[in-house]
Each structure stands twice: as C-alpha cells, then as structure tokens.
Design a protein around this motif. Structure first.
Motif, PDB file in Angstrom:
ATOM      1  N   ALA A  64      61.143  39.214  50.935  1.00  0.00           N
ATOM      2  CA  ALA A  64      62.138  40.749  51.564  1.00  0.00           C
ATOM      3  C   ALA A  64      63.001  40.768  52.628  1.00  0.00           C
ATOM      4  O   ALA A  64      63.850  40.985  52.251  1.00  0.00           O
ATOM      5  N   ARG A  65      62.574  39.848  53.773  1.00  0.00           N
ATOM      6  CA  ARG A  65      63.484  40.137  55.022  1.00  0.00           C
ATOM      7  C   ARG A  65      64.216  39.822  54.983  1.00  0.00           C
ATOM      8  O   ARG A  65      65.569  39.607  55.073  1.00  0.00           O
ATOM      9  N   GLN A  66      64.278  38.437  54.183  1.00  0.00           N
ATOM     10  CA  GLN A  66      65.893  37.788  53.628  1.00  0.00           C
ATOM     11  C   GLN A  66      66.656  38.731  53.002  1.00  0.00           C
ATOM     12  O   GLN A  66      67.809  38.534  52.832  1.00  0.00           O
ATOM     13  N   VAL A  67      66.164  39.324  52.289  1.00  0.00           N
ATOM     14  CA  VAL A  67      66.712  40.052  51.073  1.00  0.00           C
ATOM     15  C   VAL A  67      67.539  41.679  51.815  1.00  0.00           C
ATOM     16  O   VAL A  67      68.616  41.645  52.215  1.00  0.00           O
ATOM     17  N   THR A  68      66.715  41.997  52.849  1.00  0.00           N
ATOM     18  CA  THR A  68      67.068  42.715  54.042  1.00  0.00           C
ATOM     19  C   THR A  68      68.445  42.029  54.658  1.00  0.00           C
ATOM     20  O   THR A  68      69.259  42.959  54.066  1.00  0.00           O
ATOM     21  N   ARG A  69      68.083  40.850  54.657  1.00  0.00           N
ATOM     22  CA  ARG A  69      69.499  40.478  55.750  1.00  0.00           C
ATOM     23  C   ARG A  69      70.101  40.451  54.594  1.00  0.00           C
ATOM     24  O   ARG A  69      71.895  39.982  54.777  1.00  0.00           O
ATOM     25  N   ILE A  70      70.267  39.678  53.359  1.00  0.00           N
ATOM     26  CA  ILE A  70      71.583  39.708  52.108  1.00  0.00           C
ATOM     27  C   ILE A  70      72.289  40.943  52.338  1.00  0.00           C
ATOM     28  O   ILE A  70      73.501  41.267  52.717  1.00  0.00           O
ATOM     29  N   LEU A  71      71.866  42.195  52.273  1.00  0.00           N
ATOM     30  CA  LEU A  71      71.810  42.912  52.035  1.00  0.00           C
ATOM     31  C   LEU A  71      72.860  43.895  53.128  1.00  0.00           C
ATOM     32  O   LEU A  71      74.074  44.326  52.762  1.00  0.00           O
ATOM     33  N   HIS A  72      72.287  43.307  53.734  1.00  0.00           N
ATOM     34  CA  HIS A  72      72.952  43.873  55.026  1.00  0.00           C
ATOM     35  C   HIS A  72      74.093  43.116  55.655  1.00  0.00           C
ATOM     36  O   HIS A  72      75.605  44.088  55.622  1.00  0.00           O
ATOM     37  N   SER A  73      74.256  41.817  55.085  1.00  0.00           N
ATOM     38  CA  SER A  73      75.272  41.040  55.813  1.00  0.00           C
ATOM     39  C   SER A  73      76.431  41.292  54.647  1.00  0.00           C
ATOM     40  O   SER A  73      77.567  40.380  54.855  1.00  0.00           O
ATOM     41  N   MET A  74      76.485  40.978  53.178  1.00  0.00           N
ATOM     42  CA  MET A  74      76.910  40.847  52.016  1.00  0.00           C
ATOM     43  C   MET A  74      77.340  41.908  51.990  1.00  0.00           C
ATOM     44  O   MET A  74      77.909  41.126  49.891  1.00  0.00           O
ATOM     45  N   SER A  75      76.614  42.820  51.110  1.00  0.00           N
ATOM     46  CA  SER A  75      77.011  43.967  50.394  1.00  0.00           C
ATOM     47  C   SER A  75      78.395  44.048  49.654  1.00  0.00           C
ATOM     48  O   SER A  75      78.607  44.270  49.174  1.00  0.00           O
TER      49      SER A  75
ATOM     50  N   TYR B 134      79.975  40.640  48.492  1.00  0.00           N
ATOM     51  CA  TYR B 134      79.809  40.976  47.124  1.00  0.00           C
ATOM     52  C   TYR B 134      79.686  42.113  45.344  1.00  0.00           C
ATOM     53  O   TYR B 134      78.965  42.318  45.294  1.00  0.00           O
ATOM     54  N   ASN B 135      80.296  43.445  46.653  1.00  0.00           N
ATOM     55  CA  ASN B 135      80.053  44.673  45.934  1.00  0.00           C
ATOM     56  C   ASN B 135      78.758  44.866  45.588  1.00  0.00           C
ATOM     57  O   ASN B 135      78.545  45.121  44.141  1.00  0.00           O
ATOM     58  N   LEU B 136      77.701  44.698  45.945  1.00  0.00           N
ATOM     59  CA  LEU B 136      75.779  44.946  45.360  1.00  0.00           C
ATOM     60  C   LEU B 136      75.951  46.471  45.468  1.00  0.00           C
ATOM     61  O   LEU B 136      76.004  47.097  46.135  1.00  0.00           O
ATOM     62  N   PRO B 137      75.178  46.649  43.826  1.00  0.00           N
ATOM     63  CA  PRO B 137      74.780  48.075  44.728  1.00  0.00           C
ATOM     64  C   PRO B 137      73.509  48.227  45.222  1.00  0.00           C
ATOM     65  O   PRO B 137      71.470  47.797  45.269  1.00  0.00           O
ATOM     66  N   TRP B 138      73.344  47.662  46.560  1.00  0.00           N
ATOM     67  CA  TRP B 138      72.002  47.877  47.688  1.00  0.00           C
ATOM     68  C   TRP B 138      71.632  49.134  48.013  1.00  0.00           C
ATOM     69  O   TRP B 138      70.130  49.467  47.911  1.00  0.00           O
ATOM     70  N   HIS B 139      72.416  50.085  47.314  1.00  0.00           N
ATOM     71  CA  HIS B 139      72.036  51.869  47.462  1.00  0.00           C
ATOM     72  C   HIS B 139      70.537  51.795  46.180  1.00  0.00           C
ATOM     73  O   HIS B 139      69.267  52.348  45.913  1.00  0.00           O
ATOM     74  N   ARG B 140      70.340  50.992  45.210  1.00  0.00           N
ATOM     75  CA  ARG B 140      69.471  50.468  44.289  1.00  0.00           C
ATOM     76  C   ARG B 140      68.197  49.410  44.729  1.00  0.00           C
ATOM     77  O   ARG B 140      67.045  49.028  43.882  1.00  0.00           O
ATOM     78  N   VAL B 141      68.100  49.236  45.702  1.00  0.00           N
ATOM     79  CA  VAL B 141      66.749  48.615  46.381  1.00  0.00           C
ATOM     80  C   VAL B 141      66.122  49.354  47.812  1.00  0.00           C
ATOM     81  O   VAL B 141      67.299  49.864  48.490  1.00  0.00           O
ATOM     82  N   VAL B 142      64.718  49.746  47.730  1.00  0.00           N
ATOM     83  CA  VAL B 142      64.025  50.331  48.067  1.00  0.00           C
ATOM     84  C   VAL B 142      62.474  49.268  49.132  1.00  0.00           C
ATOM     85  O   VAL B 142      62.249  48.177  48.373  1.00  0.00           O
ATOM     86  N   ASN B 143      61.770  50.471  49.643  1.00  0.00           N
ATOM     87  CA  ASN B 143      60.069  49.202  50.048  1.00  0.00           C
ATOM     88  C   ASN B 143      59.496  49.231  48.703  1.00  0.00           C
ATOM     89  O   ASN B 143      59.918  50.143  48.112  1.00  0.00           O
TER      90      ASN B 143
END
Length: 109
Positions: A36-47, A50-59
């Motif tokens: 899960a922490r790696q997912v956080t890192r991916i979101l932070h560095s690649m959103s 890659y135009n990720l819908p980062w707002h759709r990921v929560v704890n």
C-alpha cells in the motif's frame, strides 16, 4: 511480464467515476497485497505523468488522508462531483462506493 508499478498504474486507471479504491486494495489487485505504501509513492510521483484518477484512492477506512488542506478539498470536491458522498470528516462509505475490479468489471459496472 509487467512490473508491480505497471500493474498498479493499470488498476488505478480503471477505477470508474463515482467509485473509490483503497491503497491496499490497489496493491492487492496489482499482485502485492502488502505494498500500500508503494501505491502511495506511485500516486505521488506519477499521477500527473499518467493522468491517474488519484482522487479515487483513499485509506483502508475510506477516509481522505491528505494533510495539505488544498489537496484535501480538491479530492473531496472531485469525488462529490462524481456522486461519491463524503462526510465533513472526509469519510466515505466503502460498502457503497468501493470498486472491486474483479467483481465489478465482470458485472459490467
């Protein structure tokens, strides 16, 4: 063979409007349930890249956990525009809004 990062990017890109996933759920769907922490890192560095819908990921509790007030408000507002109900504390009902890529995609949701 895809790397974990590639798989996680793919999973996040498939989260539909009006649905959310947890960091751990993305990690598990990408093949590494404890990442899960790696997912956080991916979101932070690649959103942005890659135009990720980062707002759709929560704890794991269905909460918005961003500390930056501006980003927190952006995430909450973005989710609400998509029909996701977010309470004043940033809490989302996982039983109503969680996306399950295996089940939901098989059922056409």
């Amino acid at each position: 063979m895809q790397t974990f990062t590639e798989k996680a990017l793919d999973v996040m890109k498939r989260i539909p409007s009006g649905k959310i996933m947890t960091y751990g759920q993305v990690a598990a769907a990408a093949g590494s349930p404890r990442a899960a922490r790696q997912v956080t890192r991916i979101l932070h560095s690649m959103s942005a890249k890659y135009n990720l819908p980062w707002h759709r990921v929560v704890n794991a509790q269905g909460q918005i956990v961003l500390r930056d007030e501006e980003s927190r408000l952006f995430q909450k507002t973005s989710l609400q525009r998509e029909g996701v109900e977010v309470d004043v504390d940033g809490q989302i009902d996982l039983s109503r809004f969680r996306f399950d890529p295996g089940t939901d995609e098989e059922n056409g949701n």
